[in-house]
Every structure is written in C-alpha cells, then in structure tokens.
Enzyme design. Structure first.
Site, PDB file in Angstrom:
ATOM      1  N   CYS A 141     -18.980 -17.769  15.614  1.00  0.00           N
ATOM      2  CA  CYS A 141     -17.639 -17.549  14.449  1.00  0.00           C
ATOM      3  C   CYS A 141     -16.349 -19.375  14.905  1.00  0.00           C
ATOM      4  O   CYS A 141     -17.396 -19.105  15.960  1.00  0.00           O
ATOM      5  CB  CYS A 141     -16.754 -17.032  15.314  1.00  0.00           C
ATOM      6  N   ASP A 188       2.581 -36.488  14.160  1.00  0.00           N
ATOM      7  CA  ASP A 188       2.866 -35.661  14.412  1.00  0.00           C
ATOM      8  C   ASP A 188       2.390 -34.179  12.638  1.00  0.00           C
ATOM      9  O   ASP A 188       0.960 -34.331  12.565  1.00  0.00           O
ATOM     10  CB  ASP A 188       4.359 -36.009  12.751  1.00  0.00           C
ATOM     11  N   ASP A 189       3.236 -33.279  12.387  1.00  0.00           N
ATOM     12  CA  ASP A 189       2.487 -32.710  11.458  1.00  0.00           C
ATOM     13  C   ASP A 189       1.297 -33.216  10.327  1.00  0.00           C
ATOM     14  O   ASP A 189       0.416 -33.077  10.477  1.00  0.00           O
ATOM     15  CB  ASP A 189       3.991 -31.512  10.854  1.00  0.00           C
ATOM     16  N   THR A 194      -9.554 -30.872  13.727  1.00  0.00           N
ATOM     17  CA  THR A 194     -10.921 -30.775  14.815  1.00  0.00           C
ATOM     18  C   THR A 194     -11.433 -29.176  14.670  1.00  0.00           C
ATOM     19  O   THR A 194     -10.011 -28.521  15.028  1.00  0.00           O
ATOM     20  CB  THR A 194     -11.123 -31.223  15.867  1.00  0.00           C
TER      21      THR A 194
END
Ligand SMILES: Cc1cc2nc3c(=O)[nH]c(=O)nc-3n(C[C@H](O)[C@H](O)[C@H](O)COP(=O)(O)OP(=O)(O)OC[C@H]3O[C@@H](n4cnc5c(N)ncnc54)[C@H](O)[C@@H]3O)c2cc1C
Length: 776
Positions: free
Chosen positions: A438, A470-471, A563
């Site tokens: 997984c 940031d996002d 990542t």
C-alpha cells in the site's frame, strides 16, 4: 544484495574500488546481509589488476583483460557505484565528501584507495614525470608515449625512477613493447635508450640476493643503464638531477617510487603514519574510529608494516568483509594475521618471469605461464559471473526477524550497528507496507527537512513558491508571453538518486527546449519506497538536490510538488515554459520542408544499455558514456538549431528515433530518408541489441515498423533495432535547411554536442503510406 523489495536499514560505503573492495563486494554478494545497502565510490569504473599491468604494457593483454569492470560487478552484486573522487570525510555527521556530488551518508565505512607516488615534493616532477598511480592516468600517458615513440625521429631516452619490483618490471615491459613497435615500423629498436635510477644501493631491496642478481643480469643483457644511489631531486625538461649532483638525459620519465596517502586524509582526524597512510589495528579498523576500516596499500598495519603489494590488498578482502559483517551484527571482530612470506612473480617483459619467496628464487618461461594462469583465474572471478540476486522471501523474512528482535531487545543489549528500538519500529512499518503494497504520504518532518535545504533559483515572476510554501504556487506570465506546458514521469533506472534526479529534470525540460521555449517553473511528483526516516530523508535530499541543480542551471524555479510512498523510486516534473505569444520562435514538429537535412544532436542507445545494465550485462564505461549524454542539457542545442533556421524540432524520448521522426513527417506532410550508417550510437548499444537485450518499451515501438518503406532490406543489420530504442533525456532531432546544415552541425559540435550528425534528409511526400526510407 539490496533488492528493491527491502527497506534499507544500514549503509556500508566502500571508498575506492581497489583489490580488497572488489573481494568484499563478491563476498557480500554471495552472502547478503539483509537490510544492508552497499555503495562503492570510486574515481574509475575500470579498476586495474596490478599483477597484470606490466603484461598490458608489454602488449600481452588487452585493456579489458587487466581491468575489473566495477560497474558490472556492482550491478551484478546489487551494490551502487558512484563514480566520483572522495576528498574528505565528515566523521561527526558520518558522511563521505565527494568532489562532484552531495555528501554520501554511511553507517560503516571502508577505505581502499591505494597509494600515490609522492611527486609533489620533487621540483618539476609533477609537471614532467608520469607517476604510475593513479593507473587510469598512467594509462592515458602510456598511450600518448606509444604515439610519441612512433612519431619520434632519432634517439630517445626513457627513464624510470624507482628500483623496486614495480619499477624494474615496468621498465622491462615498456622496453619490450616499444622496441617491438619500432621494429614493426622498420626502425632501429636501439634508438631507444632506457635508464633506471634508484635512491637505494641495490635493486629490488625487499627480495633475496639471488633474485636481485637475476634482474641485474637481465637489465645488463637488455642494455639498460642502472644507477643505484641516485636519488632524483629535480626534474627539468629532458633532464633528471640527482642529489649527488649528477644529471641524466630523459625524454620521458616514469615515476615508480615510494608512495604515500593523499593529502585529504590529513583533515579526517584519522591516525596516519609518516607517509600519510591510515593506521589500522589488527582488525583493519582505523585507530580512533571503529566505524571506519581501511585495507590495501592505504592501510598501515600498526602491528607490523607490510610491503605495499597487491597480494596483501587481495588477501585483506576476506578478513575485511568478515569484520565489516561482524561490526554490522554487533559481534566481536577477528584479527587478521598477514603472512610473513609471500610469493612474488615478477615478469621480465618477454613472457618470462622470476619467482621470489623468502630466500627462494627460480625463473623461466613456465613461471610466466604459471603467473598468467593465476592472474587470469583471479580476473575470471570478477569478470565472469551470473547476476547474483538474493531470494526475496528469505531475505525479507531475515529482515523482519532482525527488526523484530532489535525492537524487543533492551537498549543496553544492543551492540555495533544494531537498530535502535525507534529504528526497528520504522523498519517493521516499512516491511509491513512493502508486503501489503500500500502507499502512503511521506512524513511531513522528513519532507520539510529534505526540501528545506533545497535552494531553487529565484525568479521575479514567481510570486508564491517554495520560498514561501502554500497550497499552490502563484506564477505571473510576463506581458507578451504565452505558457508552454509539459509533464514527464518515470521510474528510477539507476540506483543513484542524485544522478537520477538530474536526468529526470533534464528529460522533462527537453520538451520545453524542443519547442524553443524558456523554462520558467517546475512542480515535482515523486514516489519513494518506505524505510528508516533518516534513509528516506537522505534519498529525497539526494534526488531533489540533483534535480534542482539541473532546473536552476536552466533558470527554472522549483515551486512545489507532491511526494508519496510507493514500491519504487520514481520522479517526474510538470514544467511551465514561456514563449513569445506571437509564437515567432516556436519550433513545431510539423514544419519540415522537402530538401531539409535531418540533424540529431546526441547518440542513441539508452534503452538497450539500461536494460543490459539491469541484467549486469553492460560494461560500466558504456553506462558512464550514456549517463554523460543524458546529463547534457538540450538548452544550448535548441538555441543553435533555432539560430540556424530549423524548420521543425523534437526531443527524442520514449518512442525512439523512428517514432519521433514519424511524429514529425506526418504533420509536415513529407517523407524522410534515414541513413543507418550516419546514426550516432552510444558505445555498447550495438553489442547490447546484438545480445538480444532491448528495453521493455521496444516491442511497442517496433509496431511502428510499418512506417518504413524498405524495412525488410535492413532487419538483419545490427543497428536496425536501435531505430526503435526508447531514449531517456535524448537529443534533439531537427530538420535544418540544407544550406545551413553543415554550419549548424559544426556549431553544435563546438558547443559540446560532439556526436551531432546529419542522419538523413526530408523528401517531398510520395504516394506510399510508409513515410520513411532507410539507406545504408
Ligand atoms: C607497475 C607496477 C606493478 C605492480 N605489480 C605488482 C604485482 O605483480 N604484484 C603485487 O602484489 N603488487 C604489484 N604492484 C603493487 C600494487 O599495484 C599495489 O600494491 C596494489 O595496487 C594496491 O592495491 P589497493 O587495492 O590498495 O589499491 P589500488 O589497486 O591502487 O586501487 C585503489 C582504487 O581506489 C581508487 N581511488 C583512489 N583514490 C580515490 C579517491 N580519492 N576517491 C575514490 N576512489 C579512489 C582508484 O581509482 C582505484 O580504483 C605493482 C605496482 C606497480 C606500480
């Protein structure tokens, strides 16, 4: 050894690929240590076997006969080979400092870097004499000397400084070879004069009197001038000066004297002897640091100084491997007792050798044949083998047991390199994830530490990037510009995260360059196999560090990424580039004009070469060559092609040469002729396809053979399969107006694209459905 199915628990780093370390590699390959990853860092891919070196100089052996291919050996044994020069050790942080790459972390370290003749203390020697070590450089100079002697007119004097076994053997081998060269050219071999100078009172001082007398006789019979008690203190052009005031002619000087350790060892804090060699105890451990071992010439055995001879370096391999293993397991180390007497077989150039052991000595053609068979047998152990893979289930089980027992052990009971309870827990989680297959997100701490040290290039058009995470990133498109976008992603094909990061970035940038765009920003996506936090962090740092170096060099700012954990290491980039909104400088695939010539900027062959590498079947130097090509940016190449009016351009990647060419001919409405003999090919590519080794992508690419009008005439040609070979970070394929093509190729070659070639031409569309015609 370290299968991709196993998390890495410990790193053993071997500095130098000398005689001891090649043996260590073999021993760990035959009996792998679960969870151990081995990395060899060496300046050379082909490591010479000193015993056969004089035979190579004499012309009895080829280059490959006398070199161990570290690339293949490492691939076959599951170790990583980093080709670099070590220039320091940061013992506090347990890192090896290399000249051309980020520091390499170790848990356990071993040094086997040989010795170097100390020419720097002798005035003029560094510039004018040829030290026999490092041998790779000696080989270059030796090949140059061969050319020089062939071209030289009149008498020439070759001097060897150093009267030990190495110096005498080398002189006799050179004399034998060079005289034969002159004879073959119909010239007088007596034009070559040989001089041997030694500071000591006798030749071969460490051998018995009978052996010494034999060599004095041989040298006399061969008209070699021998000067004992002649310590050379200065080298000037054409001349050697000794301490006692004499001068000797020398058109070429070989330096084979007492050697020492390299200067960088001084700053490591390791205990060194007067010559700069590393002091080791009887277990081959450096004196102040039990995590560092040393063997071979570089080690100074504190119990009893040993002669600097390959025979000891070879013999040390077994005790070194055993003590490295014991150290990893936390077991008591065992002492190594070097032999007091050993057999030296010293050749005289002409397939004749003298045997020397303690007070014994004997000689003959048969001694040379005996030596030859011993040496060849030794080399076969390193050059002829099947890939040595470990059974997956057994090693995973061993790893699980190891991590579990370490987890349960009290802290006081742990020794050596055994895992801490926190590490055992991380290892158990990693193994569990591998078994279940997984994925998960990499921990925030690891990410922020690894990515925090990256320094992406700053650009005024990046409003929010990694400097202020940031996002999402916010990037401005400058007035008058349009955005060019591309994305690429692939699995690691080499076990070197730093170089993989560089190649992945270079590959992704290729599309932007091929369009004539200027890279602006990149976002990365990668998967990393789970493991100990420290190892995952280091992996990310190495990989992203390499990628950022390449992106920065292209002026492209890394602004973000994602990542995740995955079974395999993989990396890709979405790249944004800028281009004039009027699209004036855009190079499209569809602009080819009949009459243009086809220009290719890099050789092809990465697909087959890395398929062979994965099987341990590619020569290390082929892989070095392919890596160099993949690391070369297409940025300048694209600028040159644009300046010479390229009508169409693309970068070669997964579809192979034919696939990408057809992508150009179809929208251009033209046909093309490809000249097979003009294709620039990577070294080893033909050998690999001839051996039937092709990339897993090849069969899909081969379906495109229907685009070839006359394939049946060429299917037997060894180069034919390379038309379908998928490329990683391949070169640019462009159509250039015929009148500009020669100048364009010259400009590309001058810019470093040394293999650039005109590989065919563009023709008006025929009636046939197959647009490409092959030509020899
Ligand atoms: C002409 C000649 C003939 C000889 N013949 C014999 C013989 O017949 N029998 C015998 O027993 N001995 C012989 N010797 C001695 C023998 O060469 C040495 O004793 C032997 O090579 C030492 O082996 P080693 O493993 O310590 O180092 P080496 O064989 O020198 O290997 C060292 C390796 O480390 C690499 N390296 C060096 N520095 C670095 C660095 N900073 N970073 C990364 N990698 C590095 C080198 O590229 C090399 O691959 C001979 C020597 C000479 C000069």
């Amino acid at each position: 050894m370290q299968s991709s199915e196993q998390p890495v628990l410990r790193d053993l780093v071997l500095v130098g690929g000398g005689h001891s370390h090649v043996g260590v590699l073999r021993m760990f390959a035959m009996k792998p240590e679960p969870g151990l990853r081995i990395t060899v860092i060496c300046t050379d891919t082909d490591t010479p076997y000193s015993g056969m070196l004089p035979g190579y100089v004499a012309g009895h052996y080829s280059f490959d006969d006398v070199h161990i291919d570290l690339g293949r050996l490492a691939a076959a044994t599951g170790a990583r080979l980093y080709r670099d020069e070590v220039i320091g050790i940061d013992r506090q942080n347990q890192q090896v400092i290399c000249r051309h790459r980020p520091p390499v972390a170790y848990d356990l370290l071993s040094i086997n870097i040989g010795s170097t003749p100390q020419v720097q203390q002798i005035e003029g020697a560094q510039a004018l004499a040829v030290p026999v070590k490092p041998i790779a450089q000696f080989n270059q100079r030796w090949l140059q000397l061969l050319v020089k002697v062939r071209e030289w007119r009149g008498r020439m004097t070759v001097a060897v400084v150093g009267g030990g076994a190495g110096g005498v053997e080398l002189l006799l081998a050179m004399q034998y070879r060079l005289r034969h060269e002159l004879k073959a050219l119909g010239r007088n071999p007596e034009d070559l004069n040989f001089v041997l100078l030694t500071a000591s009172d006798t030749l071969l001082p460490t051998h018995n009197s009978g052996v010494r007398a034999r060599f004095v006789r041989v040298l006399r019979e061969r008209n070699v001038e021998v000067h004992t008690g002649a310590e050379v203190v200065q080298v000037s052009p054409g001349c050697l000066h000794t301490k006692n005031g004499r001068t000797f002619d020398a058109d070429e000087t070989m330096w084979v004297t007492q050697a020492g350790g390299p200067a960088w060892l001084q700053s490591t804090g390791l205990a060194l002897d007067a010559h700069g060699f590393i002091q080791v105890n009887s277990q081959l451990q450096t004196l102040p640091d039990p995590k560092i071992f040393a063997a071979g010439d570089i080690a100074c055995f504190s119990e009893r100084p040993l002669e600097k001879a390959g025979v000891f370096a070879v013999r040390m391999a077994k005790p070194l491997a055993s003590n490295l293993r014991r150290s990893l397991r936390g077991q008591a180390l065992q002492p190594y007792t070097p032999q007091r007497r050993w057999l030296a077989l010293i050749s005289t150039g002409n397939r004749y050798a003298v045997a020397s052991r303690g007070p014994l000595g004997f000689a003959g053609g048969w001694v040379w044949r005996w030596k030859d068979s011993i040496d060849r047998q030794f080399m076969r152990r390193f050059n002829e083998y099947a890939p040595m893979a470990q059974p997956r289930t057994a090693s995973l089980w061993a790893l699980l047991t190891q991590a579990f027992s370490a987890w349960r052990a009290p802290a006081s009971g742990r020794q050596g390199m055994q895992l801490s309870s926190e590490e055992s827990f991380q290892a158990l989680s990693a193994i569990a994830m591998r078994c279940g297959g997984c994925g998960a997100k990499v921990g925030a701490n690891i990410l922020s530490r690894a990515l925090g040290s990256l320094q992406p290039v700053a650009r005024p058009d990046v409003l929010i990037g990694l400097h202020e995470p940031d996002d999402a990133a916010v990037v401005k498109v400058p007035a008058g510009k349009a955005v060019v976008q591309t994305v690429d992603f692939f699995r690691a094909f080499i076990d070197d995260p730093y170089l993989f990061g560089k190649v992945a970035a270079n590959h992704a940038l290729g599309d932007i360059f091929a369009m004539g765009g200027e890279p602006q920003t990149a976002t990365a996506v990668c998967t990393v196999p789970p493991g100990l936090e420290a190892k995952v962090e280091d992996l990310l740092l190495q990989m992203m560090g390499g990628a950022v170096e390449v992106l920065n060099a292209a002026g492209c700012s890394l602004v973000g990424g994602h990542t995740g954990e995955g079974r395999e290491l993989a990396l890709g980039f979405a790249i944004n580039g800028l281009i004039d909104e009027k699209m004036a400088q855009v190079m499209r695939k569809g602009g080819m004009q009949a009459g243009d010539l086809l220009v290719l900027t890099k050789p092809i062959g990465t697909g087959t070469l890395f398929a062979a590498h994965a099987r341990g079947a590619a020569r290390g130097r082929w892989i070095d060559g392919a890596m160099q090509s993949m690391l070369m940016s297409n940025q300048v190449g694209a600028q040159i092609l644009s300046a010479y009016g390229a009508t169409a351009c693309t970068d070669l990647t997964g579809f192979g040469l034919l696939g990408h060419l057809v992508e150009m001919t179809r929208p251009s409405g033209v046909d093309a002729e490809l000249q097979l003999s003009a294709l620039p090919l990577m070294d080893g590519a033909v050998e690999c396809v001839k051996a039937g080794i092709v990339s897993s992508l090849q069969p899909a690419n081969v379906r495109l053979r229907r685009a070839l009008r006359n394939a049946e005439e060429f299917v037997q040609d060894a180069r034919y399969p390379l038309l379908f070979d998928p490329q990683t970070a391949g070169g640019l394929l462009a159509s250039v107006p015929a009148e500009q093509a020669d100048a364009c190729v010259a400009a590309l070659q001058a810019a470093g694209y040394a293999h650039t070639a005109i590989i065919g031409r563009v023709m008006a569309a025929g009636q046939a459905i197959e647009p490409v015609v092959l030509k020899t």
